[in-house]
Design an enzyme around this catalytic site. Structure first.
Site, mmCIF file in Angstrom:
data_model
loop_
_atom_site.group_PDB
_atom_site.id
_atom_site.type_symbol
_atom_site.label_atom_id
_atom_site.label_comp_id
_atom_site.label_asym_id
_atom_site.label_seq_id
_atom_site.Cartn_x
_atom_site.Cartn_y
_atom_site.Cartn_z
ATOM 1 N N LYS A 103 0.837 -1.191 0.000
ATOM 2 C CA LYS A 103 0.000 0.000 0.000
ATOM 3 C C LYS A 103 0.878 1.249 0.000
ATOM 4 O O LYS A 103 1.872 1.320 0.715
ATOM 5 C CB LYS A 103 -0.922 0.012 1.228
ATOM 6 C CG LYS A 103 -2.299 -0.561 0.981
ATOM 7 C CD LYS A 103 -3.245 -0.216 2.101
ATOM 8 C CE LYS A 103 -4.683 -0.497 1.708
ATOM 9 N NZ LYS A 103 -5.648 -0.068 2.731
ATOM 10 N N GLU B 58 -19.292 -6.496 10.045
ATOM 11 C CA GLU B 58 -20.246 -5.757 10.874
ATOM 12 C C GLU B 58 -21.262 -6.685 11.544
ATOM 13 O O GLU B 58 -21.654 -6.447 12.700
ATOM 14 C CB GLU B 58 -20.975 -4.712 10.032
ATOM 15 C CG GLU B 58 -20.098 -3.570 9.552
ATOM 16 C CD GLU B 58 -19.340 -3.870 8.266
ATOM 17 O OE1 GLU B 58 -18.608 -2.992 7.778
ATOM 18 O OE2 GLU B 58 -19.482 -5.014 7.760
ATOM 19 N N ARG C 257 -25.362 -3.209 6.989
ATOM 20 C CA ARG C 257 -25.012 -4.597 6.745
ATOM 21 C C ARG C 257 -25.365 -5.496 7.926
ATOM 22 O O ARG C 257 -25.273 -6.718 7.824
ATOM 23 C CB ARG C 257 -23.512 -4.690 6.442
ATOM 24 C CG ARG C 257 -23.094 -3.915 5.202
ATOM 25 C CD ARG C 257 -21.628 -3.543 5.205
ATOM 26 N NE ARG C 257 -20.742 -4.681 5.155
ATOM 27 C CZ ARG C 257 -20.281 -5.249 4.035
ATOM 28 N NH1 ARG C 257 -20.644 -4.763 2.863
ATOM 29 N NH2 ARG C 257 -19.462 -6.271 4.074
#
Length: 650
Positions: A294, A378, A406
């Site tokens: 990243k 979640e 969600r």
């Protein structure tokens, strides 16, 4: 005048295919430069996009988008894809109002197959798309036509594999055994550093590289032997199976029925292209496991990828970001939680891969044994919290409003039904700038207001939030506290008032209009009395609206909805009778929202002078907060104008 670059000449993936191997490093360098320059001005997702430049170039060289589908999970890492698919000239408008989105959008390009923005959905999407295409191809063969044999490629990060939906899709894909190509981008990060068994498991797969190298070496030799498949095909097959048993004996993906390729260097274009070309020919589902870094190519992002995940404008020279002296709601939550946690050891904090974004990173450092980052999961976060509550703890679940969608079933079934004491802190409620349709936090009120046992609070300031959180921790039932991505407004004495369940905060105009240069008695003389009722997240705009109305001679007060549910109906009905007009301003959808409920309540009690301003029944694109509110007709000026028109004072 901009110098001609390789990137500026690319209008479609076919142009990428025409480039020589020597030109590709230069192209990748130009892509990174363009992304860094644009995000430095507009803000956006930087580290993730810098990490997939070579991968995206390789995908567009090997596959034939849009005939083949390239699907990005979440799609926040799609900037290179956009630059290579005809959006180079529009790229400066990234995340700006009316400009291109920071996520894939079908309305933008035929190369974008889905409107993505949430995690772990891509494998399900890709499998469904591939199944539909194969059905069409079967019909084409039956009618004597030659099908296109289109491919579907899914790019998903290791962080997204912490989401259960991804595993449901993997299991189904292995069962159907279709040639779905899944590129697993392993950078050991989602937003915050990855935690848990999945991250550790992927790290163990690096040992399988020898098997892949040996396998392709054998394939290359055998392919050069005439009639090799007929004479020694069975021997080669058995040899490869034996090797797979040795090196992939504990490979989860192989057990599901996937061919496993990797791990590969995600920044080595030649290695990526060679392997993707081979993978394209395989008749079964494939996992292509790559390692990327990243922030690749920009040292501030490489050194701190979490901070450069989603950023505002920054200085390219040193990566310094613009800082504000004002206190945000996220910071106010963190301050209040830390104060409570110091005194109450039963308080535990949970988030879903968003420790920094929700402000829980401070809590995590001070109380690591009471902090849980469950990954992008979640549903698990909510039900895990229900278990903690049942065991006598006080779980605080901090999740963005858009992502709590969600876990609606878990909140209803696992928390509310049992009346478990779980406190939900919904950050980014209401209008959310820059990220567009998939990230607006406008549905939570309508989703949770009908659920029995749930209390919904809507603080308007830092002090208000602190009082609400303290109350929620000391109550014994599920509580939702929603607040915006915004700096906290200036405090008013009214927000220090004690909490009375079901009641909001009445602010008389004398309290908030002291700086107006007008005579209140004269302004109010004979004027209609207006009560502006607002959710806390849109108090700023309501305050400006109230001052606008006062300047027009309208005697205007504000009622801030500290409690959205429960709602003290007798108290509010009596309050409303003191006014000529009640105007409800809500930073959520109108259908099923607080405004609709209040309007019906007043109508039932013979009070029909009510106006409701809320988000209409549509999705709202990216822009600044002010631009999103303007699109919804929720600016202070627009509301004041319509109130004045109704009152005959326009």
């Amino acid at each position: 005048m901009e110098l001609t670059t390789i990137l500026s000449k690319i209008s479609s993936p076919s142009d990428v295919k025409k480039l020589s191997e020597k030109e590709l490093p230069r192209l990748c360098e130009e892509i990174r430069k363009r992304i860094i320059e644009t995000v430095a001005k507009n803000g956006g997702h930087l580290a993730s996009n810098l990490g997939v430049v070579e991968l995206t170039v390789a995908l567009h060289r090997v596959f034939d988008s849009p005939e083949d589908a390239i699907i990005f999970d979440v799609s926040h890492q799609c900037y290179t894809h956009k630059l290579l698919t005809g959006r180079y000239s529009d790229f400066s408008s990234l995340r700006k109002h009316g400009g291109i989105s920071g996520f894939t959008r079908r309305s933008e390009s035929v190369h974008d197959y889905f409107d993505n923005g949430h995690s772990s959905t891509s494998i399900s999407q890709g499998l469904g798309l591939l199944t539909a295409w194969e059905k069409i191809e079967e019909e084409q063969r039956a009618s004597g036509r030659n099908p296109k044999n289109r491919k579907v490629v899914v790019v998903i990060g290791d962080g997204a594999l912490t989401g259960g939906l991804a595993y449901e899709a993997l299991a189904h894909a292995g069962q159907l055994s279709k040639n779905l190509i899944i590129v697993l981008n392993d950078n050991q990060m989602s937003i915050s550093p990855n935690n848990g068994a999945i991250s550790r498991y992927l790290s163990t797969l690096t040992m399988t590289g020898f098997y892949q190298h040996f396998r392709y070496l054998v394939d290359g030799i055998v392919d050069k032997i005439p009639n090799s498949k007929h004479h020694i095909g069975k021997f080669i097959y058995r040899l490869k199976r034996a090797l797979k048993g040795m090196f992939l004996s504990n490979n989860f993906f192989a057990d599901l029925g996937f061919e496993y390729v990797g791990p590969l260097d995600g920044h080595n274009l030649r290695e990526l292209e060679e392997n993707l070309l081979r993978v394209r020919k395989l008749p079964k589902p494939v996992i292509v496991h790559i390692h990327t870094k990243k922030g690749k190519g920009y040292s501030p992002a490489e050194n701190d990828p979490a901070s450069f995940h989603g950023v505002g404008p920054f200085q390219i020279s040193d990566g310094k970001m613009e800082k504000f002296d004002t206190l945000s709601f996220t910071e106010a939550f963190n301050n209040s939680l830390m104060a409570l946690a110091e005194k109450n050891t039963k308080i535990m904090a949970i988030t879903a891969a968003m420790s920094k974004g929700t402000g829980l990173d401070t809590f995590a450092r001070h109380y690591p044994d009471r902090f849980f980052d469950v990954g992008i999961a979640e549903e698990h976060a909510v039900t895990f919290a229900a278990g903690l509550a049942t065991g006598g703890m006080i779980p605080i679940v901090a999740i963005y409003s858009t992502f709590i969608q969600r876990a609606v079933d878990q909140i209803i079934h696992d928390v509310a039904l049992s009346n478990n004491h779980v406190v939900f802190m919904l950050d980014r409620a209401g209008a959310v700038p820059q990220d567009g349709e998939t990230h607006q936090g406008i549905f939570d009120i309508a989703l949770f207001r009908p659920v029995p046992n749930i209390t919904i609070l809507s603080p308007a300031t830092a002090v208000d939030l602190s009082l609400c959180l303290m109350w929620a921790v000391n109550t014994k039932r599920p509580v939702v506290i929603r607040y915006p991505k915004l700096s906290c407004p200036s405090e008013l004495p009214g927000f220090e008032s004690d909490i009375i369940e079901g009641r909001g905060i009445l602010l008389k105009n004398e309290e908030f209009a002291a700086n107006l240069s007008l005579d209140f008695e004269d302004a109010a003389s004979g004027a209609k009395k207006i009560l502006l009722v607002c959710t806390g997240g849109i108090f700023d705009e309501t305050l400006i609206c109230a001052r606008n109305l006062l300047q027009k001679g309208m005697n205007t007060d504000i009622y801030s909805l500290r409690f959205i549910k429960p709602f003290d109906e007798p108290y509010f009905i009596n309050l409303a009778k003191n006014y000529d007009e009640v105007v409800v301003i809500e930073d959520g959808v109108k259908t099923g929202g607080a405004g609709e409920y209040i309007e019906n309540l007043l109508f039932e009690n013979a009070f029909n002078k009510v106006m409701v301003f809320a988000f209409p029944d549509k999705y709202f694109s990216h822009g600044t907060r002010s631009e999103v509110l303007a699109d919804a007709g929720l600016t202070a000026g627009e509301i004041a104008k319509k109130v004045l028109e109704k009152c005959g004072r326009a």
